[in-house]
Design a protein around this motif. Structure first.
Motif, PDB file in Angstrom:
ATOM      1  N   UNK A 173     -97.894 -42.806  72.517  1.00 56.85           N
ATOM      2  CA  UNK A 173     -99.206 -43.531  72.720  1.00 56.85           C
ATOM      3  C   UNK A 173     -98.654 -44.746  73.028  1.00 56.85           C
ATOM      4  N   UNK A 174     -99.002 -45.417  74.455  1.00 58.62           N
ATOM      5  CA  UNK A 174     -98.427 -46.647  74.755  1.00 58.62           C
ATOM      6  C   UNK A 174     -99.538 -47.267  75.509  1.00 58.62           C
ATOM      7  N   UNK A 215    -100.967 -42.475  77.553  1.00 57.05           N
ATOM      8  CA  UNK A 215    -100.058 -41.865  76.933  1.00 57.05           C
ATOM      9  C   UNK A 215     -98.825 -41.589  77.952  1.00 57.05           C
ATOM     10  N   UNK A 216     -97.842 -41.113  77.431  1.00 52.78           N
ATOM     11  CA  UNK A 216     -96.489 -41.261  78.227  1.00 52.78           C
ATOM     12  C   UNK A 216     -95.616 -39.924  77.515  1.00 52.78           C
ATOM     13  N   UNK A 217     -95.009 -39.498  78.694  1.00 55.12           N
ATOM     14  CA  UNK A 217     -93.708 -38.435  78.398  1.00 55.12           C
ATOM     15  C   UNK A 217     -92.888 -39.026  79.161  1.00 55.12           C
ATOM     16  N   UNK A 226     -90.767 -39.368  82.018  1.00 53.31           N
ATOM     17  CA  UNK A 226     -91.059 -39.243  83.335  1.00 53.31           C
ATOM     18  C   UNK A 226     -92.666 -39.386  83.917  1.00 53.31           C
ATOM     19  N   UNK A 227     -93.468 -39.476  83.009  1.00 48.32           N
ATOM     20  CA  UNK A 227     -94.837 -39.789  83.553  1.00 48.32           C
ATOM     21  C   UNK A 227     -95.516 -40.255  82.504  1.00 48.32           C
ATOM     22  N   UNK A 228     -96.707 -41.181  82.928  1.00 45.97           N
ATOM     23  CA  UNK A 228     -97.840 -41.461  82.030  1.00 45.97           C
ATOM     24  C   UNK A 228     -99.280 -41.347  82.691  1.00 45.97           C
ATOM     25  N   UNK A 229    -100.024 -41.661  81.835  1.00 48.80           N
ATOM     26  CA  UNK A 229    -101.618 -41.492  82.093  1.00 48.80           C
ATOM     27  C   UNK A 229    -102.518 -41.840  81.130  1.00 48.80           C
ATOM     28  N   UNK A 230    -103.724 -42.276  81.614  1.00 51.72           N
ATOM     29  CA  UNK A 230    -104.739 -42.632  80.508  1.00 51.72           C
ATOM     30  C   UNK A 230    -105.106 -41.478  79.441  1.00 51.72           C
ATOM     31  N   UNK A 231    -105.217 -40.380  79.886  1.00 55.58           N
ATOM     32  CA  UNK A 231    -105.293 -39.242  79.065  1.00 55.58           C
ATOM     33  C   UNK A 231    -104.498 -38.196  79.281  1.00 55.58           C
ATOM     34  N   UNK A 232    -104.401 -37.366  78.043  1.00 45.87           N
ATOM     35  CA  UNK A 232    -103.468 -36.177  78.024  1.00 45.87           C
ATOM     36  C   UNK A 232    -104.191 -34.951  77.375  1.00 45.87           C
ATOM     37  N   UNK A 233    -103.841 -33.628  77.767  1.00 47.43           N
ATOM     38  CA  UNK A 233    -104.346 -32.513  77.636  1.00 47.43           C
ATOM     39  C   UNK A 233    -103.128 -31.788  76.878  1.00 47.43           C
ATOM     40  N   UNK A 234    -103.218 -31.336  75.770  1.00 47.67           N
ATOM     41  CA  UNK A 234    -102.256 -30.482  75.034  1.00 47.67           C
ATOM     42  C   UNK A 234    -102.822 -28.811  75.353  1.00 47.67           C
ATOM     43  N   UNK A 235    -102.016 -28.167  76.207  1.00 45.22           N
ATOM     44  CA  UNK A 235    -102.190 -26.977  76.525  1.00 45.22           C
ATOM     45  C   UNK A 235    -100.933 -26.196  76.396  1.00 45.22           C
ATOM     46  N   UNK A 252    -110.516 -20.307  70.707  1.00 43.73           N
ATOM     47  CA  UNK A 252    -109.586 -21.511  70.830  1.00 43.73           C
ATOM     48  C   UNK A 252    -109.891 -22.730  70.506  1.00 43.73           C
ATOM     49  N   UNK A 253    -109.232 -23.782  70.314  1.00 41.77           N
ATOM     50  CA  UNK A 253    -109.339 -25.078  70.252  1.00 41.77           C
ATOM     51  C   UNK A 253    -109.581 -25.738  71.753  1.00 41.77           C
ATOM     52  N   UNK A 254    -110.711 -26.261  72.108  1.00 39.41           N
ATOM     53  CA  UNK A 254    -111.286 -26.940  73.350  1.00 39.41           C
ATOM     54  C   UNK A 254    -111.884 -28.371  72.936  1.00 39.41           C
ATOM     55  N   UNK A 255    -111.154 -29.305  73.132  1.00 33.64           N
ATOM     56  CA  UNK A 255    -112.154 -30.756  72.697  1.00 33.64           C
ATOM     57  C   UNK A 255    -111.038 -31.975  72.549  1.00 33.64           C
ATOM     58  N   UNK A 256    -111.778 -32.794  72.295  1.00 37.29           N
ATOM     59  CA  UNK A 256    -111.469 -34.252  72.012  1.00 37.29           C
ATOM     60  C   UNK A 256    -110.630 -34.490  70.718  1.00 37.29           C
ATOM     61  N   UNK A 257    -109.461 -34.814  70.431  1.00 38.04           N
ATOM     62  CA  UNK A 257    -108.948 -35.348  69.002  1.00 38.04           C
ATOM     63  C   UNK A 257    -109.920 -36.456  68.521  1.00 38.04           C
ATOM     64  N   UNK A 258    -109.975 -36.094  67.375  1.00 44.44           N
ATOM     65  CA  UNK A 258    -110.817 -37.041  66.387  1.00 44.44           C
ATOM     66  C   UNK A 258    -110.446 -38.500  66.335  1.00 44.44           C
ATOM     67  N   UNK A 259    -108.906 -38.515  66.268  1.00 43.62           N
ATOM     68  CA  UNK A 259    -108.473 -39.957  65.962  1.00 43.62           C
ATOM     69  C   UNK A 259    -107.645 -40.619  66.781  1.00 43.62           C
ATOM     70  N   UNK A 260    -107.655 -39.932  68.149  1.00 41.30           N
ATOM     71  CA  UNK A 260    -106.483 -40.448  69.069  1.00 41.30           C
ATOM     72  C   UNK A 260    -107.399 -40.650  70.312  1.00 41.30           C
TER      73      UNK A 260
END
Length: 413
Positions: free
Chosen positions: A231-232, A236-238, A240-249, A359-367
């Motif tokens: 988290x930067x 969010x960043x990995x 090679x790339x960055x974005x405002x939001x990230x989806x863990x799939x 499944x888990x589908x939704x927003x993380x509560x603390x990030x």
């Protein structure tokens, strides 16, 4: 070269991740798809039975039949195997799975996922048409074979119960089985035919076709290790790339990201194997066929007849041990005229499962900006596009087509 930036990073290029990327793109988001492999659909999304299970109202819950549980415990069931050496690792999860499979809780899970199940084939049909690959979808439905009168009677009751939710089915006798599948041989009490599910003759190719559609519409792909996620600066960043939001799939590997961030979802895996074989002579298989009492499935894939095993409970990263393939192969040869194997060794994959089989589908509560879309159990192919739509609607403030609360990230405490 400047590092690419986007609105959203989607981690994982399997069916679930690619579908989420497409639906986010459709709702106006600039998306980068991230995977450790160079191509989409190379992991769990490649190896499955190919059935879009729009008739599967009831999830795969832990059984309540005592004789079946004893078979599992003694490691004598062809449908389920476990490794004694890994028992301490997965036994706590099995207990949670058993408790979540009580009749009342199983019904609650079924009713929660029903809106997604009903919409699943519709979402696939739209994406298949847009991707231009109608040849990958067959309208055959699938067959469940039964060798005992008891198991057939139980299946007929289940089919009748599913019929109350609009799922059509037909109970077949031996003559009707032969009419639909003339090259099957065996002593069958009967079968149940579910005509509405779609069948994908190459699930890996379908994931790649959806990814190609994503690229044609301006999507980008980055090869990177999801474990580098940080988290930067409000985003969010990995590497090679960055974005405002990230989806863990990331399916069965989602814990590699959510655990370092402080989340402890009870994610387990059911491993499975498949092997492609040639059909002898002019033998043809018209449907995916589950040999229910013997615990394996055969399906007519483009690569050959795919022999699929049941579930293996073991550590996700433990070395393969395809005992179930070895057990199923002689039984499958007696059912259908199978020839030589196409591959040198069986393929192995892992199904990501939560105890309630939702499944888990939704927003993380603390990030802020962190979203989850994983844990689709046996239905990653089925639910990928429909869960991608639900997630994209939640992320963009669009009214969700279904109630997302049963899939919330906080349901495990």
């Amino acid at each position: 070269m400047a590092e690419p930036k986007a609105d959203v990073l989607v981690l994982g290029a399997g069916m679930v991740g690619v579908s989420a990327a497409l639906h986010l793109q459709k709702l106006g988001r600039d998306v980068i798809l991230v995977d450790r492999r160079e191509y989409a659909g190379e992991e769990t999304s490649y190896g499955n039975a190919g059935v879009i299970e729009c008739a599967s109202v009831f999830p795969y819950m832990f059984p309540r039949d005592v004789s079946q549980i004893v078979q599992y415990a003694l490691n004598r069931s062809p449908a389920v195997r476990y490794r004694m050496s890994d028992l301490a690792d997965f036994l706590p999860w099995i207990l949670r799975y058993y408790l979540a499979s009580s009749p009342d809780k199983a019904k609650q899970s079924a009713m929660s996922v029903l809106p997604l199940i009903r919409q699943s084939l519709i979402e696939h049909e739209a994406l298949i048409a847009e991707a231009g690959v109608p040849e990958l979808l067959r309208r055959s439905g699938w067959l469940k074979l039964f060798r005992s009168e008891r198991s057939l009677a139980n299946a007929a009751r289940d089919a009748e119960r599913a019929g109350q939710f609009g799922v059509p089915s037909e109970v077949l006798d031996a003559k009707s089985i032969a009419a639909r599948e003339p090259h099957l041989t065996g002593d069958f009490a009967g079968a149940v035919h579910f005509p509405t599910p779609g069948f994908i003759a190459d699930p890996g190719a379908l994931a790649k076709a959806y990814a190609a559609l994503f690229f044609r519409k301006g999507g980008r792909f980055v090869v990177a290790d999801a474990r580098t996620l940080t988290q930067e600066g409000g985003g969010w960043r990995v590497n090679g790339a960055s974005a405002r939001e990230v989806v863990v799939a990331l399916g069965p590997w989602s814990d590699l990201v959510f655990r370092p961030l402080g989340y402890s979802f009870p994610l387990g895996v059911k491993r499975g194997y498949h092997l492609h074989l040639k059909a002898n002579g002019n033998a043809v298989l018209n449907h995916p066929v589950l040999d229910s009492d013997l615990g394996y499935l055969i399906a007519p894939m483009n690569q050959g007849i795919r022999l699929c095993t049941g579930a293996e409970f073991a550590r996700r990263d433990a070395p393969p041990r395809p005992t179930q393939v070895e057990q199923a192969l002689p039984r499958a040869r007696m059912l259908f005229p199978l020839g030589e194997a196409v591959e040198a060794k069986p393929w192995m994959g892992a199904r990501p499962c939560l105890p309630d089989m939702l499944p888990v589908i939704g927003q993380a509560p603390r990030h802020p900006g962190l979203w989850f879309d994983f844990g689709h159990q046996h239905h990653g192919l089925t639910l990928g596009p429909v869960s991608g739509r639900l997630l994209a609607e939640m992320m963009t403030g669009t009214t969700p087509f279904a109630d997302p609360r049963p899939f919330a990230t906080g349901r495990f405490g």
